[in-house]
Design a protein around this motif. Structure first.
Motif, PDB file in Angstrom:
ATOM      1  N   UNK A   1     -58.961  10.972  89.771  1.00 46.00           N
ATOM      2  CA  UNK A   1     -58.849  11.935  88.668  1.00 46.00           C
ATOM      3  C   UNK A   1     -59.442  11.370  87.375  1.00 46.00           C
TER       4      UNK A   1
ATOM      5  N   UNK B   1     -50.324  28.513  85.305  1.00 46.33           N
ATOM      6  CA  UNK B   1     -51.651  28.414  84.713  1.00 46.33           C
ATOM      7  C   UNK B   1     -52.622  27.624  85.584  1.00 46.33           C
ATOM      8  N   UNK B   2     -52.258  26.396  85.950  1.00 44.12           N
ATOM      9  CA  UNK B   2     -53.160  25.545  86.722  1.00 44.12           C
ATOM     10  C   UNK B   2     -52.309  24.512  87.456  1.00 44.12           C
ATOM     11  N   UNK B   3     -52.743  24.097  88.683  1.00 44.36           N
ATOM     12  CA  UNK B   3     -51.883  23.173  89.419  1.00 44.36           C
ATOM     13  C   UNK B   3     -51.943  21.734  88.914  1.00 44.36           C
ATOM     14  N   UNK B   4     -53.045  21.362  88.222  1.00 40.88           N
ATOM     15  CA  UNK B   4     -53.067  19.990  87.725  1.00 40.88           C
ATOM     16  C   UNK B   4     -53.278  19.911  86.219  1.00 40.88           C
TER      17      UNK B   4
ATOM     18  N   UNK C   1     -47.480  18.060  87.370  1.00 43.43           N
ATOM     19  CA  UNK C   1     -48.358  18.821  88.259  1.00 43.43           C
ATOM     20  C   UNK C   1     -47.603  20.012  88.837  1.00 43.43           C
ATOM     21  N   UNK C   2     -48.382  21.008  89.191  1.00 41.81           N
ATOM     22  CA  UNK C   2     -47.782  22.235  89.701  1.00 41.81           C
ATOM     23  C   UNK C   2     -47.390  23.154  88.562  1.00 41.81           C
TER      24      UNK C   2
ATOM     25  N   UNK D   1     -45.185  22.424  86.248  1.00 44.19           N
ATOM     26  CA  UNK D   1     -43.748  22.354  86.001  1.00 44.19           C
ATOM     27  C   UNK D   1     -43.416  21.745  84.640  1.00 44.19           C
TER      28      UNK D   1
END
Lengths: 85, 388, 215
Positions: B191, B245-248, B371-372, B374
């Protein structure tokens, strides 16, 4: 150059799990991100790995990435000039 | 049914932790007060050719301390960390353990590095880890594993609170832990998210996270008299809202974190917050997202600190470890500095703590995001202990 | 499209209790909603081939599906079928409470294999990002714009008592009015998804016995 473009399209389809797409579906000048293919930031990281692993090009500045990953055309041109593999 | 009135009060106490800074909470607090950090330069060619920064526990010390507990059998480093950390709670409340005390294990990857060797599934599966800990410390109820990325540790406190308030349990012991693994390190490297320096949350020159390993444990109960002979805190508000919104990638507007904080404040019926122990991973996007959320919640003037620059990012342990440390500082009426913060590096104002401050602390906000998409926010209020 | 199960056996006083209003199963090559079978494919024994046929059969048209790990594929397909075949409106505050036994073990194995190859060990970000079970919650939240309570739990066996306790606590403490709860397990070619929606209205009584029966 045409071979390199086709090779890139195949690699992108495989690495990014674009299962529904074929080489013909991606045009050389189509935007890869945003409105074009709709790739996201995780995909960009995969492209960086493809450059490194398959062509020996290490990208460190993400700003360069924006220009290089604009389209298949820009990617192929950059790779042809800078590749060490 | 009236949800807000007649709510059962829930309390936490007996927090303990193990990190590169020390084997228990006392050692960790002493180190922090002396300005030490747990992050150091690591040379480990199995992980990376060049040296890198990380917060790694001294394994010789870990094994020696574990021997003193006299457990028989094979235990992984992660399990040893968990068992050492929970031991004080175990000796004090073992009668409740045999009865109706719940157990929550907060972890992201558990014994994941065991995947690389030919072992039975129980050795790397999270349920296997939970069963082993449950049996070793003598908990009678079915163990609950919470694996919700980097918010797990804070969310575990919230889950315990809710299950006590709805009458399903009377007490919980929560253990949070994750180790420094090749599995996670290689992922964050891919990443391009690993910092080249000990991480610098909210600083202008921040360039990513530093990973760490740690364990933490805490006792949660509705029975105040069990714990009020020592410092304790009431859980007065909690919420976990997803960004969707976005997973990462963190939300640019801090939507989920803002909503989590607002909901927690609404439940607690107080917005008088004395300090914030934030998530502060030192990635560009996370810290900026937090600045957005704290400003939207009008909390930009509240003293705030990230502990990631001391302990590294310890994933499933992080939220619980940072809660334990924040509550211990609060007990001393102290706000610690956010190490590594020199020049303001987010676009909105935040009151990032630059040095130790002595101030009466009553209400503490702990937040985490991960992530996710949360996010979790929990509010704690200091209880009046009958400490002798 | 699907008729809602009529709670004909409900006592009146149950109406203000938390009940199961809809549920969905994906197991043994079949997909059913509220107990009615909607699709059967016992030819594809391989999970990934099977779930792809389900995705196509139900016209889910969500290309991100292809990028997902097996756990997210199973979760997004089950949640989509449940939400889109029961005529239930999407409540942006609907909480998600999912659980399973194996976390996201398939993608964990894939990532582990990649990094174990000494000479050529480039971790794949596209794999690594899925190596947390709660990413499945994130994917469902993104698709249906749910800004709500989200938690992922792991148990060795399906744990109806816990799902009931936690689901009830979310509703009774005012954290959410509606909860999508359940079990989404996939480990190589063994899979089982059982999702159910709970709220305070007419439906099937939320009991351990009923959950075991419906799973």
């Amino acid at each position: 150059m045409e071979d390199l473009k086709k090779e890139l399209k195949l690699k992108i389809i495989e690495a990014l799990n674009l299962e529904d797409m074929s080489v013909e579906d991606i045009s050389d000048d189509e935007m890869l991100f945003e409105e074009g293919l709709g790739l996201d930031s995780i995909d960009a990281l995969e492209l960086i790995i493809i450059l490194d692993k398959d062509y020996g090009i290490k990208l460190t500045d993400s700003k360069d990435g924006k220009k290089i990953f604009r389209s298949i055309e820009t990617m192929a041109t950059y790779i042809a000039e800078h590749r060490s593999k | 049914m009236s949800a807000s009135s007649n709510k059962i009060s829930v309390y936490v106490s007996r927090g303990n932790c193990l990190s590169p800074m020390g084997i228990d909470v006392t050692e960790n607090m002493n180190g922090l007060i002396q300005g030490e950090i747990g992050i150091s330069k690591i040379v480990d060619q199995k992980l990376q050719e060049d040296s890198f920064y990380g917060a790694i526990v001294d394994k010789n010390r870990l094994h020696t301390s574990f021997q003193e507990l006299n457990y028989v059998g094979e235990y992984s480093d992660l399990e040893k960390m968990m068992l050492i950390t929970v031991d004080k709670i175990k000796s004090e409340f073992k009668v409740l353990f045999k009865d109706d005390c719940g157990l929550i294990i907060s972890t992201t990857k558990g014994n994941i590095d065991e995947l690389s060797s030919e072992v039975d599934e129980e050795n790397y599966a999270l349920y296997g880890l939970a069963n082993k800990i449950k049996n070793t410390i003598g908990i009678a109820t079915e163990p609950i594993v919470l694996s919700n990325a980097c918010v797990s540790g804070v969310m575990a406190i919230s889950v315990a609170k809710r299950l006590i308030q709805s009458g399903s349990y009377k007490h919980f012991v929560i253990i949070g832990a994750d180790v420094f693994s090749k599995f996670v390190f290689s992922g964050f490297q891919s990443f391009q998210a690993i910092s080249n320096q000990p991480c610098k949350p909210y600083d202008k020159s921040r360039d990513g996270i530093t990973l760490g390993e740690a364990a933490a444990a805490i006792f949660v109960t509705k029975n105040k008299s069990l714990i009020d002979n020592q410092p304790f805190y009431e859980l007065i508000g909690d919420s976990s809202i997803n960004d969707a919104n976005h997973i990462s990638g963190p939300s640019r507007t801090g939507e989920g974190l803002f909503k989590s904080i607002s909901n927690a404040i609404k439940e607690a019926e107080t917005d008088k917050i004395d300090m914030i122990s934030s998530h502060g991973t030192a990635t560009n996007y996370n810290d900026e997202m937090e600045a957005q959320a704290f400003n939207r919640a009008s909390l930009q003037d509240v003293p705030l600190f990230s502990l990631k620059s001391c302990f590294g990012h310890t994933l499933g342990a992080a939220g619980l470890l940072e809660t334990v440390i924040a509550l211990n500082f609060s007990t001393r009426n102290m706000i610690p500095p956010s190490i590594g913060y020199e020049e303001h590096g987010v676009t909105l104002p935040l009151n990032v703590s630059k040095s130790f401050q002595q101030k009466e602390i009553n209400v503490i906000l702990k937040t985490a995001s991960g992530f996710g998409g949360s996010n979790t926010a929990v509010l704690f209020r200091k209880g009046k202990s009958n400490e002798k | 499209m699907e008729e809602v199960i009529q709670p004909f056996y409900l006592e009146k006083e149950n109406r203000m209790k938390n009940n199961i209003i809809h549920y969905c199963n994906i197991k043994d090559g079949s997909v059913s909603v509220n107990g009615k079978s909607l699709y059967v494919n016992t030819v594809e024994k391989d999970f990934l081939s099977f779930i792809k046929t389900v995705y196509k059969q139900f016209d889910l048209a969500y290309p991100k599906f292809y990028k997902m790990d097996p756990l997210c594929k199973l979760s997004i397909v089950a949640a989509s079928i449940l939400l889109e075949n029961t005529g239930s409106e999407i409540d942006p505050n609907m909480a998600l409470v999912l659980s399973n036994k194996s976390s996201c073990i398939d993608i964990d194995r894939k990532h582990q294999e990649t990094i174990s190859q000494e000479a050529d060990s480039y971790a794949s970000p596209a794999n690594f990002v899925y190596t947390l079970p709660n990413i499945a919650l994130g994917e469902i939240s993104i698709k249906y714009k749910l800004q709500s309570e989200n938690s992922f739990f792991i148990f060795e066996y399906f744990n109806p008592k816990f799902l009931i306790d936690y689901t009830n606590s979310l509703i009774d403490l005012g954290k959410s009015n509606r909860v999508l709860s359940g079990w989404v397990e996939v480990n190589e070619n063994n899979y089982n998804a059982f999702l159910f929606i709970v709220e305070k209205s007419d439906g099937i009584e939320l009991t351990q016995k009923n959950l075991i029966k419906l799973k």
